[in-house]
Design a protein around this motif. Structure first.
Motif, short mmCIF file in Angstrom:
data_model
loop_
_atom_site.label_atom_id
_atom_site.label_comp_id
_atom_site.label_asym_id
_atom_site.label_seq_id
_atom_site.Cartn_x
_atom_site.Cartn_y
_atom_site.Cartn_z
N PRO A 161 3.99 -5.55 4.21
CA PRO A 161 2.68 -5.52 4.87
C PRO A 161 2.32 -4.10 5.33
O PRO A 161 3.20 -3.30 5.65
N PRO A 162 1.02 -3.79 5.38
CA PRO A 162 0.61 -2.50 5.94
C PRO A 162 0.90 -2.45 7.43
O PRO A 162 1.03 -3.50 8.08
N MET A 209 -12.84 6.21 17.14
CA MET A 209 -13.36 5.61 15.91
C MET A 209 -12.50 4.45 15.48
O MET A 209 -12.99 3.41 15.05
N ASP A 210 -11.19 4.59 15.64
CA ASP A 210 -10.30 3.52 15.18
C ASP A 210 -10.32 2.33 16.13
O ASP A 210 -10.11 1.20 15.73
N ASP A 211 -10.56 2.58 17.43
CA ASP A 211 -10.76 1.46 18.35
C ASP A 211 -11.95 0.62 17.92
O ASP A 211 -11.94 -0.60 17.98
N GLU A 212 -13.02 1.30 17.46
CA GLU A 212 -14.21 0.60 16.99
C GLU A 212 -13.90 -0.20 15.74
O GLU A 212 -14.38 -1.31 15.56
N ASN A 213 -13.06 0.35 14.88
CA ASN A 213 -12.68 -0.37 13.66
C ASN A 213 -11.93 -1.65 14.00
O ASN A 213 -12.11 -2.69 13.36
N TRP A 242 -3.90 3.52 11.14
CA TRP A 242 -2.77 3.95 10.30
C TRP A 242 -3.03 3.69 8.82
O TRP A 242 -2.28 2.96 8.16
N SER A 243 -4.08 4.28 8.29
CA SER A 243 -4.41 4.10 6.88
C SER A 243 -3.32 4.64 5.96
O SER A 243 -3.17 4.19 4.83
N GLU A 252 0.83 -1.20 0.00
CA GLU A 252 0.00 0.00 0.00
C GLU A 252 0.87 1.26 0.00
O GLU A 252 2.07 1.19 0.28
N ASN A 253 0.25 2.39 -0.29
CA ASN A 253 0.96 3.67 -0.22
C ASN A 253 1.46 3.90 1.21
O ASN A 253 0.73 3.69 2.17
N GLY A 254 2.71 4.34 1.30
CA GLY A 254 3.26 4.69 2.60
C GLY A 254 3.86 3.55 3.38
O GLY A 254 4.28 3.73 4.53
#
Length: 447
Positions: free
Chosen positions: A312-313, A393-397, A356-357, A172-174
């Motif tokens: 890997p991401p 929000m990310d904890d929920e993800n 960390w998208s 992925e990017n980054g």
């Protein structure tokens, strides 16, 4: 008088200037090379391991605006960022000289020069080269991590670095595709030769051939002089073709031809020029699917994919998040001359849970911001540009992801046990009632 151990290159279209520079500088430096044709700059710097370049700003009679010098300066800086450049001009064009300094030149000199001034400026540039070289020997250039996937990627990179095998880096990017490509180059026998990075995703279609393959004078309206392309600039070294999945289909055949033949033909010319170059490509696209969808040539795919390495991401290597955080805090603090600040354990846990998208690039950018902006002794979430809502929000993800894993495991065990509830519950280590509740929660049928 003992000569200074340094390699200096002087570039000027006036032979008398080159003779004067060579005669004077050879008394003070071990190696002095002169060039009248700027088209040979890249090759000469590579072969002579040049540390300092004295570059004239005008190469054609009647053109006195310094644009050619700026052009070649940018070319040198892109391929050899460690080389120090001193600009020369016969005209007191302070504006252009200042532009050159802003772009990275260490100084400029008016012709005719004073020998003492010339020597002083070059000695200063040599000191900068040595200081930079010394710093590089004590700096950790590559952070790998400790996750199994990333260690496997770097182990593969070390093995293939000893060969010239064409390599495709996926991720992925980054995620660090550029860093891994540079790592392969630096571990190879080509490490002292050019490393040329080309972002194919940002390359205009109309400039594709001229940028990659070069052109000769008169090939098109603005072709005022011969110009080598990126492949030639990478000759004897490595070319890194980033985002190769974005190359339009109608241009892929031209790229394939050069990769297959290891020859390049400049626009407006018919003679092929041989290449000795290692090729590394990278993409965040699913090239196999692109081949199926006829958006990417199958023959090009197999040509660039002799060996592939997948990075890997960051969300799949969470054990590396805190070590990376520490690494970037140390690096950025040193970069800006600021004291290293700490991160509270509670915040660390939240950062580990964040999705960390943007991957490592996002982490690096957030840490750089925090190092500069943090006012206290510790880095807080708001210093990194986070709000409590972001982390929540990310904890929920993450919870959703764990739910998906649990659902999948239950379905797998049911199949293995022929939908027998008792055996499945025993295998999962839960009661029958708990299993029924989870099956209801995830809408799983045992029929």
């Amino acid at each position: 008088m003992k000569k200074i151990n340094a390699s200096v290159l002087v570039i000027d279209d006036q032979e008398e200037v080159l003779i004067a520079a060579r005669l004077f500088l050879k008394r003070h430096f071990n190696e002095v090379t002169t060039l009248s044709n700027p088209a040979n700059i890249i090759k000469t710097i590579s072969e002579k391991n040049v540390g300092v370049v004295l570059l004239d700003m005008n190469f054609r009679y009647g053109y006195e605006n310094g644009k050619e010098g700026i052009y070649w300066m940018k070319e040198i800086a892109q391929i050899f960022p460690d080389v120090k450049i001193i600009l020369m001009t016969s005209y007191a064009d302070v504006h252009t000289a200042v532009e050159g300094i802003k772009l990275g030149a260490v100084d400029y000199l008016l012709k005719p020069w004073e020998n003492d001034k010339l020597l002083e400026i070059i000695k200063h540039a040599v000191k900068l080269v040595r200081k930079q070289s010394k710093a590089a020997t004590i700096t950790v250039d590559y952070f790998t991590g400790q996750s199994e996937a990333i260690l496997k990627a770097y182990k593969t990179a070390e093995r293939i670095a000893k060969t010239d095998v064409t390599t495709l880096i996926l991720g992925e990017n980054g995620t660090g595709k550029f860093v891994l490509a540079k790592y392969i180059h630096d571990q190879s026998i080509r490490r002292n030769q050019p490393f040329v990075h080309v972002d194919l995703g940002s390359l205009n279609e109309n400039l594709f051939e001229s940028e990659l393959f070069g052109y000769v004078k008169g090939a098109f309206t603005d072709a005022h002089q011969d110009s080598m392309g990126r492949f030639e600039k990478a000759n004897t070294g490595t070319i890194f073709l980033d985002e190769i999945g974005n190359v339009p289909l109608h241009l892929q055949s031209k790229l394939l031809q050069v990769i297959q033949s290891k020859e390049v033909i400049r626009l407006g010319e018919s003679k092929p020029r041989p290449l000795d170059v290692r090729i590394i490509t990278a993409t965040n696209e699913n090239l196999q699917q692109s081949v199926i969808d006829r958006r990417f040539r199958e023959d090009l795919y197999y040509r660039i994919n002799t060996v592939s390495i997948e990075i890997p991401p960051l969300r799949e290597r969470r054990e590396d998040i805190i070590p990376l955080l520490d690494y970037f805090i140390h690096y950025m603090s040193h970069k800006y001359g600021l004291p290293e600040k700490k991160v509270d354990a509670t915040i660390m846990k939240k950062l580990e849970a964040y999705k960390w998208s943007g991957n490592i690039r996002e982490l690096q950018n957030r840490v750089e911001r925090a190092v500069v902006l943090a006012e206290g002794e510790q880095i807080e979430l708001h210093d990194m540009g986070f709000s409590d809502l972001d982390i929540k929000m990310d904890d929920e993800n993450i919870a959703v992801t764990l739910s998906d894993v649990e659902k999948s495991k239950i379905q797998e065990c049911l199949i293995m046990n022929d939908n027998n509830i008792s055996r499945t519950a025993e295998q999962l280590g839960i009661s029958r009632a708990a299993l029924y509740r989870k099956m209801e929660k995830y809408n799983i049928s045992n029929t």
